[in-house]
Design a protein around this motif. Structure first.
Motif, PDB file in Angstrom:
ATOM      1  N   GLY A 153       3.386  -1.287   5.578  1.00 36.47           N
ATOM      2  CA  GLY A 153       3.783  -1.006   4.198  1.00 36.47           C
ATOM      3  C   GLY A 153       2.652  -1.203   3.206  1.00 36.47           C
ATOM      4  O   GLY A 153       2.864  -1.724   2.107  1.00 36.47           O
ATOM      5  N   ILE A 154       1.439  -0.779   3.587  1.00 37.01           N
ATOM      6  CA  ILE A 154       0.257  -0.993   2.750  1.00 37.01           C
ATOM      7  C   ILE A 154      -0.362   0.349   2.362  1.00 37.01           C
ATOM      8  O   ILE A 154      -0.522   1.250   3.194  1.00 37.01           O
ATOM      9  CB  ILE A 154      -0.791  -1.844   3.491  1.00 37.01           C
ATOM     10  N   LEU A 155      -0.714   0.473   1.092  1.00 37.07           N
ATOM     11  CA  LEU A 155      -1.467   1.623   0.598  1.00 37.07           C
ATOM     12  C   LEU A 155      -2.930   1.219   0.503  1.00 37.07           C
ATOM     13  O   LEU A 155      -3.292   0.348  -0.286  1.00 37.07           O
ATOM     14  CB  LEU A 155      -0.952   2.050  -0.783  1.00 37.07           C
ATOM     15  N   LEU A 183      -0.112  -2.268  -2.683  1.00 40.51           N
ATOM     16  CA  LEU A 183      -1.531  -1.928  -2.591  1.00 40.51           C
ATOM     17  C   LEU A 183      -2.318  -2.985  -1.826  1.00 40.51           C
ATOM     18  O   LEU A 183      -2.100  -4.184  -1.993  1.00 40.51           O
ATOM     19  CB  LEU A 183      -2.137  -1.813  -3.994  1.00 40.51           C
ATOM     20  N   ALA A 184      -3.255  -2.514  -1.005  1.00 45.42           N
ATOM     21  CA  ALA A 184      -4.238  -3.423  -0.421  1.00 45.42           C
ATOM     22  C   ALA A 184      -5.089  -3.983  -1.559  1.00 45.42           C
ATOM     23  O   ALA A 184      -5.357  -3.281  -2.533  1.00 45.42           O
ATOM     24  CB  ALA A 184      -5.114  -2.685   0.576  1.00 45.42           C
ATOM     25  N   PRO A 185      -5.515  -5.242  -1.481  1.00 49.02           N
ATOM     26  CA  PRO A 185      -6.289  -5.837  -2.581  1.00 49.02           C
ATOM     27  C   PRO A 185      -7.508  -5.029  -2.978  1.00 49.02           C
ATOM     28  O   PRO A 185      -7.789  -4.849  -4.169  1.00 49.02           O
ATOM     29  CB  PRO A 185      -6.679  -7.217  -2.022  1.00 49.02           C
ATOM     30  N   GLU A 186      -8.237  -4.503  -2.003  1.00 47.78           N
ATOM     31  CA  GLU A 186      -9.442  -3.749  -2.333  1.00 47.78           C
ATOM     32  C   GLU A 186      -9.100  -2.425  -3.017  1.00 47.78           C
ATOM     33  O   GLU A 186      -9.862  -1.930  -3.859  1.00 47.78           O
ATOM     34  CB  GLU A 186     -10.298  -3.497  -1.079  1.00 47.78           C
ATOM     35  N   THR A 187      -7.938  -1.850  -2.684  1.00 48.88           N
ATOM     36  CA  THR A 187      -7.519  -0.606  -3.327  1.00 48.88           C
ATOM     37  C   THR A 187      -7.048  -0.866  -4.744  1.00 48.88           C
ATOM     38  O   THR A 187      -7.319  -0.077  -5.661  1.00 48.88           O
ATOM     39  CB  THR A 187      -6.415   0.078  -2.504  1.00 48.88           C
ATOM     40  N   VAL A 235       1.224  -1.957 -12.998  1.00 43.33           N
ATOM     41  CA  VAL A 235       0.511  -3.130 -13.525  1.00 43.33           C
ATOM     42  C   VAL A 235      -0.720  -3.431 -12.671  1.00 43.33           C
ATOM     43  O   VAL A 235      -1.824  -3.654 -13.195  1.00 43.33           O
ATOM     44  CB  VAL A 235       1.449  -4.353 -13.569  1.00 43.33           C
ATOM     45  N   ASP A 236      -0.545  -3.437 -11.353  1.00 48.65           N
ATOM     46  CA  ASP A 236      -1.645  -3.803 -10.448  1.00 48.65           C
ATOM     47  C   ASP A 236      -2.841  -2.864 -10.576  1.00 48.65           C
ATOM     48  O   ASP A 236      -3.984  -3.284 -10.393  1.00 48.65           O
ATOM     49  CB  ASP A 236      -1.154  -3.794  -8.995  1.00 48.65           C
ATOM     50  N   THR A 237      -2.579  -1.592 -10.881  1.00 50.31           N
ATOM     51  CA  THR A 237      -3.669  -0.619 -11.002  1.00 50.31           C
ATOM     52  C   THR A 237      -4.283  -0.593 -12.398  1.00 50.31           C
ATOM     53  O   THR A 237      -5.337   0.009 -12.600  1.00 50.31           O
ATOM     54  CB  THR A 237      -3.158   0.805 -10.694  1.00 50.31           C
TER      55      THR A 237
END
Length: 477
Positions: A153-155, A183-187, A235-237
């Motif tokens: 479940g990771i983008l 989202l993956a942290p690096e993404t 928010v994360d992006t």
């Protein structure tokens, strides 16, 4: 290793197209969403193919033409499109993209059938979309380990080419809402860098055309059921900064007795999610689903300016009417067509109309139906009911039964109906009475319409009786 021999279900039309591409010298791979959805056990309506290796395009076109009309987009986009037995196929060639400007034409494209699969797939956005399946051998080709990300479940973005199209940040939101992924942290960090750059250069609207923005929001509205994930990803992006009407709801408190779920932002996410779940349950699609889901998302934007906390008592009187302007602004910001605004904004204005009414009368229901459809292209009472349902259910532990069912029950009665009734008293009746067309017509016909909604007028005879009483009353005044 998982057996992927029959991973993608192929129709006879798909098999014919695949054999035609192979006969022209290429190695056809089923790519993108078709492979992703197959691994998720979701049906894929259309099949996208990417042809690797030296391919005689003229021969390919000739072979495909036997199956159906071939739409040549190859000169500009490196894509052939064909429809066979009602099924659509896009056939593309490996290429390198670069963003050269806004909109669908803002790409520089270099078609190169000899680049490696890893290079070709590296231009795709996320690892879950960077997989291919060879229909001739049954082999899954997964150079970026998208299958693992899919099941976790990771983008996760594929390569640095992710930056070439800023719309991919919004696609992250769309996929998060459709699949419930995070989202993956690096993404997430990559997306924030992109949105920071966009903010300095004029915002998302300067870099991406409204049509492409709406395409992503529309997919989210029509297919997404995990709106909490979608809004968390906004928010994360950092993308939330470009949607100030929605961003402003963060931290706006609500009365915990009615809204134990938290602030307005949380409530809107839960309401949109509930509207989407209900839409899935009711097999709702197209514009009806868009109205329900986006209506739920924006119905309480007016609380931003109309919430007060007086000695610990939180109220938001007047927020329904106040929410019309920010709802319209947000919908325009995401590129929604005006026809959608004309249906959503009346719902926002009227979503509190049921408050204080235990059992609605026929008159109250008729008036609501008319207010929802003031311009003849507005919302229906069913649109309104879906948003009210989502509002009541999207409150976490304080969810409550929706009163909308009682309003729909009254509307279902033959004497009421679920659409605005045309005025029985018309201008022709007034002219026959000696009235001269002019400013007096509108208020008189409006009063007659109110009397009709109240049940005093139900046919032409009762309309004329009402007009007699109206004229007599005017003389006495």
């Amino acid at each position: 290793m998982t057996d992927t021999t029959g991973l993608v279900s192929l129709t006879p039309a798909a098999i014919a197209v695949i054999h035609a591409t192979a006969a022209a010298g290429g190695r056809p791979l089923v790519v993108g969403g078709s492979v992703r959805d197959a691994l998720l056990d979701r049906p894929a309506k259309d099949i996208d193919l990417e042809i690797h290796g030296p391919t005689d395009v003229a021969e390919l076109t000739s072979r495909l033409s036997v199956l159906g009309h071939v739409d040549h987009r190859g000169q500009a986009f490196g894509v052939l499109a064909i429809r066979v037995d009602g099924q659509d196929f896009d056939i593309s060639f490996p290429r390198r993209d670069s963003m050269a400007g806004a909109g669908a034409r803002g790409f520089g494209i270099d078609i190169d059938p000899n680049i490696s699969v890893e290079q070709a797939f590296g231009r795709r956005d996320f690892t879950i979309n960077a997989m291919g399946w060879n229909p001739l051998t049954g082999e899954l080709i997964d150079p970026y380990d998208g299958a693992s990300d899919l099941h976790a479940g990771i983008l996760r973005h594929t390569t640095a080419s992710f930056r070439e199209d800023p719309l991919r940040v919004l696609r992250a939101v769309q996929f998060a809402g459709r699949f419930g992924f995070t989202l993956a942290p690096e993404t997430a960090a990559e997306c924030r860098d992109i949105t920071d750059a966009l903010a300095k250069s004029g915002g998302l609207s300067k870099a991406v055309s409204p049509e492409r923005v709406w395409q992503e929001w529309r997919k989210l509205a029509r297919r997404g059921t995990a709106w909490t994930n979608a809004m968390d990803t906004l928010v994360d992006t950092g993308l939330i900064r470009f949607y100030p009407e929605l961003a402003a709801t963060r931290g706006v408190e609500q009365d915990p007795g009615w809204h134990a779920e938290g602030d307005v932002w949380t409530h809107l996410a839960l309401a949109a999610e509930q509207a989407a779940v209900n839409a899935e349950r009711d097999d709702l699609s197209g514009t009806e689903r868009e109205v329900a889901v986006l209506g739920a998302l924006v119905h309480d934007l007016g609380k931003v300016t109309h919430t007060q906390n007086t000695d610990g008592r939180i109220t938001s009187r007047g927020h329904a009417a106040a929410g019309v302007a920010p709802a319209a602004a947000f919908l325009r910001r995401i590129g929604a067509p005006e026809r959608l605004l004309t249906r959503v904004t009346p719902i926002v204005r009227e979503h509190m109309s049921h408050v204080g009414i235990e059992q609605p009368t026929s008159s109250q229901v008729r008036r609501l139906i008319r207010r929802l459809d003031t311009n003849g292209a507005g919302a229906t009472i069913h649109d309104w009911a879906r948003v009210v349902d989502a509002d009541c259910a999207g409150r976490g532990p304080s969810a409550k039964p929706s009163p909308a069912t009682r309003w729909l029950a009254v509307a279902a009665h033959a004497t009421v109906g679920d659409a605005p009734r045309k005025g029985i008293l018309t201008g022709e009746h007034l002219i026959a009475r000696g009235y001269v067309p002019g400013p007096e017509f509108k208020p008189l016909l409006s009063a007659a319409l109110d009397a009709q909604d109240d049940g005093w007028i139900h046919d032409e005879q009762s309309a004329l009786v009402w007009l007699d009483a109206y004229e007599a009353d005017r003389i006495e005044r």
